[in-house]
Scaffold this active site. Structure first.
Site, PDB file in Angstrom:
ATOM      1  N   ASP A  88      40.805  29.110  37.595  1.00 22.67           N
ATOM      2  CA  ASP A  88      40.932  30.527  37.964  1.00 22.67           C
ATOM      3  C   ASP A  88      40.301  30.713  39.339  1.00 22.67           C
ATOM      4  O   ASP A  88      39.227  31.291  39.479  1.00 22.67           O
ATOM      5  CB  ASP A  88      40.258  31.403  36.907  1.00 22.67           C
ATOM      6  CG  ASP A  88      40.562  32.884  37.107  1.00 22.67           C
ATOM      7  OD1 ASP A  88      41.506  33.193  37.879  1.00 22.67           O
ATOM      8  OD2 ASP A  88      39.870  33.729  36.526  1.00 22.67           O
TER       9      ASP A  88
ATOM     10  N   LYS B 146      24.331  38.379  32.833  1.00 22.18           N
ATOM     11  CA  LYS B 146      25.734  38.185  32.486  1.00 22.18           C
ATOM     12  C   LYS B 146      25.860  38.022  30.981  1.00 22.18           C
ATOM     13  O   LYS B 146      25.148  37.217  30.378  1.00 22.18           O
ATOM     14  CB  LYS B 146      26.287  36.957  33.201  1.00 22.18           C
ATOM     15  CG  LYS B 146      27.788  36.770  33.072  1.00 22.18           C
ATOM     16  CD  LYS B 146      28.259  35.526  33.800  1.00 22.18           C
ATOM     17  CE  LYS B 146      28.206  35.671  35.293  1.00 22.18           C
ATOM     18  NZ  LYS B 146      28.888  34.545  35.990  1.00 22.18           N
TER      19      LYS B 146
ATOM     20  N   TYR C  95      37.790  39.731  32.299  1.00 23.78           N
ATOM     21  CA  TYR C  95      38.418  39.736  30.984  1.00 23.78           C
ATOM     22  C   TYR C  95      37.402  39.511  29.875  1.00 23.78           C
ATOM     23  O   TYR C  95      37.526  40.050  28.783  1.00 23.78           O
ATOM     24  CB  TYR C  95      39.502  38.655  30.912  1.00 23.78           C
ATOM     25  CG  TYR C  95      40.832  39.097  31.465  1.00 23.78           C
ATOM     26  CD1 TYR C  95      41.858  39.488  30.612  1.00 23.78           C
ATOM     27  CD2 TYR C  95      41.061  39.139  32.825  1.00 23.78           C
ATOM     28  CE1 TYR C  95      43.088  39.905  31.103  1.00 23.78           C
ATOM     29  CE2 TYR C  95      42.282  39.561  33.338  1.00 23.78           C
ATOM     30  CZ  TYR C  95      43.291  39.942  32.469  1.00 23.78           C
ATOM     31  OH  TYR C  95      44.492  40.366  32.963  1.00 23.78           O
TER      32      TYR C  95
END
Length: 483
Positions: free
Chosen positions: A269, A157, A139
């Site tokens: 998560d 990243k 996301y």
């Protein structure tokens, strides 16, 4: 018109101040000890003031932007909680300084070499990276694989400008700069946690870089250890020993998180996609949704731990739900990993112990201490070969032992195997290899290789015959007699 110019100028100054303040707060190794309490309070007050809209901008047109900046403020406050706090007198880490300053970065690299440790990677490493390839995205973030110095593979990243979080934020608030700032705090928090939580099953942070990109100043890129994404279908086809290693790695991680320097930390998560494999070891790569917050309560009725298949009610103690972070991690490990990877095709003698581990975690009867202790016990039994002690089967077939020989052909397939087009399994000793061969109808010979697994077990290739036997130094071949 004059009022409009004032508003624009005020907005520009506010944006510049926010950018500067964000850079200061978002450096992973920014230390609260570096500032006195009074300075920290001043910074916090400046942060509060900078994110409050001015009277001129407090119109309906700016209400959404004000809401966005309040979200930025909340995330920054949270990120500040996870910054590393080295011991007093410890040598300050390299990330404290900004890596965009190339001259200072070179000085720091020389300093690191003098102290005998590897220099941190920064913008010069990112600029020199080659063979950059997209790996995947979620996301908020995108991950790329890159090679440094031609061979050293790392992961890069960064915030995904085309990702769900950025697109939805820009659509709603219309400010790409502020939306980037909101999203990037998650990456900054993740870097801070990687730096603070030093553990073999947490992905290593090699460095980071701030650069201008897409008309946004100081976009941040994290440089981390590179891992392979988890593919659960493929894992189900791997040998039990490797699946056990993944479960043990995960349990060692969860035990550490339950007793981390920050307190009991939960992965909100928690999914297989948040983990990667590095040389067979499971490592968590996504920490932006990690939290040390424990659910407040006034009674046990407030301590409901909910999952799709079932719910648990925990004890309320001292105003907090007792062990809720630890239990949440543990049950997620059960439902995503243990039930699929742990018991299937395990050695017969280990199955009762493994079933006990799976059932106890599924009922949350144990904490991480007990679960890890039983998994380590299973490892000791397996590594020492004690799981073969109760094997009273006598092998009637005799085998001929051939030194420095192998059988390149005569393959057959078995499951699960270390080799796609053959039957390669790990065995503790020759006796276990003979037992495997006699349990396979097509097996007429086997080769003990000079390779071993992470537990010290030897890899053996099982064959349908010995017609293709050839010289191979260091290998032992056993051929069934009378077959």
């Amino acid at each position: 018109m004059k009022r409009r110019k004032v508003v624009v100028a005020a907005g520009f100054c506010l944006s510049f101040f926010l950018g500067t303040l964000f850079n200061l707060l978002s450096v992973p190794a920014f230390e609260h000890q570096q500032l006195g309490k009074q300075q920290q309070q001043q910074l916090q007050q400046q942060l509060e003031a900078s994110l409050e809209p001015t009277t001129a901008s407090a119109t309906s047109g700016h209400a959404l932007l004000r809401s966005l900046r309040q979200q930025i403020r909340a995330r920054l406050r949270e990120a500040l909680r996870y910054g590393p706090f080295p011991e007093r007198g410890a040598r300050p880490p390299l990330e404290r300084r900004r890596l965009m300053d190339l001259q200072r970065a070179q000085e720091e690299e020389r300093e690191e070499r003098e102290h005998g440790s590897a220099p941190r990677l920064g913008c010069s490493s990112v600029d020199a990276a080659s063979d950059v390839r997209f790996v995947g995205s979620g996301y908020t973030k995108a991950v790329y694989r890159a090679a440094l110095n031609g061979s050293f593979a790392v992961a890069l990243k960064s915030v995904d400008f085309g990702g769900h979080d950025m697109e939805e934020c820009v659509r709603k608030y219309g400010s790409a700069g502020d939306c980037y700032r909101l999203a990037s705090v998650k990456l900054v928090k993740e870097m801070a946690l990687m730096e603070r939580l030093q553990h073999p099953n947490i992905l290593k942070l090699y460095g980071y870089c701030y650069q201008d990109s897409n008309d946004i100043k100081d976009t941040v890129t994290a440089i981390t250890e590179l891992g392979s994404p988890l593919e659960m279908i493929q894992l189900l086809q791997t040998p039990w020993e490797e699946r056990f290693r993944i479960c043990l790695s995960l349990m060692r991680l969860l035990h550490y998180l339950a007793h981390s320097p920050l307190g009991s930390l939960t992965l909100l998560d928690f999914r297989p996609r948040q983990f990667v494999l590095v040389d067979g070891e499971l490592k968590v790569t996504d920490l932006d949704d990690a939290s040390v917050e424990e659910t407040p309560c006034s009674s046990s009725a407030d301590c409901l731990l909910e999952f799709p298949a079932r719910n648990f009610t925990l004890q309320c103690s001292s105003g907090h739900c007792q062990g809720i972070n630890e239990k949440r991690n543990l049950y997620n490990a059960y439902r995503f990993f243990f039930t699929y990877l742990l018991p299937h095709s395990a050695p017969t003698a280990l199955r009762p112990l493994l079933d006990k581990i799976v059932n106890s975690t599924g009922e949350l009867l144990w904490g991480t201490d007990e679960t890890l202790a039983y998994l380590e016990k299973a490892l000791d039994i397996y590594r020492s070969g004690h799981y073969l002690m109760n094997d009273t089967q006598t092998h009637k077939t005799e085998y001929k032992r051939v030194v420095d020989a192998s059988i390149p052909g005569d393959n057959y397939r078995c499951w699960p195997s270390y080799q796609h087009d053959g039957c390669m399994l790990s065995v503790y000793d020759v006796r276990e290899a003979i037992g495997v061969c006699e349990s396979h109808a097509q097996c007429r010979a086997f080769v003990l290789s000079n390779q071993s697994t992470w537990t010290g077990h030897q890899l053996a290739l099982f064959k349908t015959g010995s017609a293709s036997m050839a010289s191979a130094k260091g290998k032992l071949t056993y051929i069934k007699l009378g077959s």
